[in-house]
Design a protein around this motif. Structure first.
Motif, PDB file in Angstrom:
ATOM      1  N   LEU A   7      12.862  23.853  80.365  1.00 44.62           N
ATOM      2  CA  LEU A   7      12.105  23.871  79.124  1.00 44.62           C
ATOM      3  C   LEU A   7      12.013  25.302  78.607  1.00 44.62           C
ATOM      4  O   LEU A   7      11.975  26.247  79.392  1.00 44.62           O
ATOM      5  N   SER A   8      11.934  25.399  77.309  1.00 43.04           N
ATOM      6  CA  SER A   8      11.694  26.722  76.724  1.00 43.04           C
ATOM      7  C   SER A   8      10.246  27.101  77.029  1.00 43.04           C
ATOM      8  O   SER A   8       9.426  26.244  77.366  1.00 43.04           O
ATOM      9  N   GLU A  10       7.897  27.772  74.981  1.00 46.49           N
ATOM     10  CA  GLU A  10       7.024  27.019  74.072  1.00 46.49           C
ATOM     11  C   GLU A  10       6.870  25.568  74.522  1.00 46.49           C
ATOM     12  O   GLU A  10       5.777  25.002  74.476  1.00 46.49           O
ATOM     13  N   GLU A  11       7.958  24.958  74.976  1.00 50.24           N
ATOM     14  CA  GLU A  11       7.889  23.579  75.477  1.00 50.24           C
ATOM     15  C   GLU A  11       7.000  23.503  76.723  1.00 50.24           C
ATOM     16  O   GLU A  11       6.231  22.551  76.884  1.00 50.24           O
ATOM     17  N   LYS A  12       7.110  24.508  77.584  1.00 55.10           N
ATOM     18  CA  LYS A  12       6.269  24.549  78.783  1.00 55.10           C
ATOM     19  C   LYS A  12       4.797  24.632  78.410  1.00 55.10           C
ATOM     20  O   LYS A  12       3.958  23.928  78.983  1.00 55.10           O
ATOM     21  N   ARG A  13       4.476  25.490  77.441  1.00 59.04           N
ATOM     22  CA  ARG A  13       3.074  25.618  76.997  1.00 59.04           C
ATOM     23  C   ARG A  13       2.565  24.310  76.410  1.00 59.04           C
ATOM     24  O   ARG A  13       1.454  23.883  76.705  1.00 59.04           O
ATOM     25  N   LEU A  14       3.379  23.683  75.588  1.00 55.81           N
ATOM     26  CA  LEU A  14       2.981  22.419  74.972  1.00 55.81           C
ATOM     27  C   LEU A  14       2.755  21.343  76.028  1.00 55.81           C
ATOM     28  O   LEU A  14       1.759  20.618  75.986  1.00 55.81           O
ATOM     29  N   ALA A  15       3.659  21.247  76.988  1.00 55.47           N
ATOM     30  CA  ALA A  15       3.524  20.251  78.050  1.00 55.47           C
ATOM     31  C   ALA A  15       2.271  20.519  78.882  1.00 55.47           C
ATOM     32  O   ALA A  15       1.536  19.587  79.230  1.00 55.47           O
ATOM     33  N   TYR A  18      -0.814  19.548  76.830  1.00 57.98           N
ATOM     34  CA  TYR A  18      -0.916  18.091  76.750  1.00 57.98           C
ATOM     35  C   TYR A  18      -1.485  17.529  78.054  1.00 57.98           C
ATOM     36  O   TYR A  18      -2.406  16.717  78.039  1.00 57.98           O
ATOM     37  N   PHE A  30       5.101  13.765  82.196  1.00 57.72           N
ATOM     38  CA  PHE A  30       6.505  13.444  82.002  1.00 57.72           C
ATOM     39  C   PHE A  30       6.839  12.065  82.559  1.00 57.72           C
ATOM     40  O   PHE A  30       7.607  11.318  81.950  1.00 57.72           O
TER      41      PHE A  30
END
Length: 67
Positions: A7-8, A10-15, A18, A30
C-alpha cells in the motif's frame, strides 16, 4: 494463510483510520472487505442466472394485488 499487500503511505493511513474507527484491526478490515466483495459478486451472478432462467421459462409476473 498469511499474505501481504503493498500500500502507498496514504492507503496505509486510510486503512488504519478506518480500522481504528470501527474498533478492528487492519487485517480484520481487509478480511471483511474481501469477503463482502466476494459475497456481493456471488449474489449478483446468482441473481442474473435465476433471472435468465425465469425469463426463459416464459412465466409472467403478477401484480402484488393479485396475491
Amino acid at each position: 494463510m498469511p499474505f501481504s499487500i503493498h500500500l502507498s503511505p496514504e492507503e496505509k493511513r486510510l486503512a488504519a483510520r478506518y480500522a481504528r474507527f470501527h474498533g478492528i484491526t487492519v487485517a480484520e478490515a481487509f478480511r471483511r472487505a474481501l469477503f463482502e466483495q466476494i459475497e456481493d459478486e456471488y449474489d449478483a451472478k446468482l441473481a442474473e442466472k435465476l433471472w435468465a432462467e425465469y425469463v426463459a421459462s416464459g412465466k409472467q409476473a403478477r401484480p402484488i394485488s393479485e396475491l
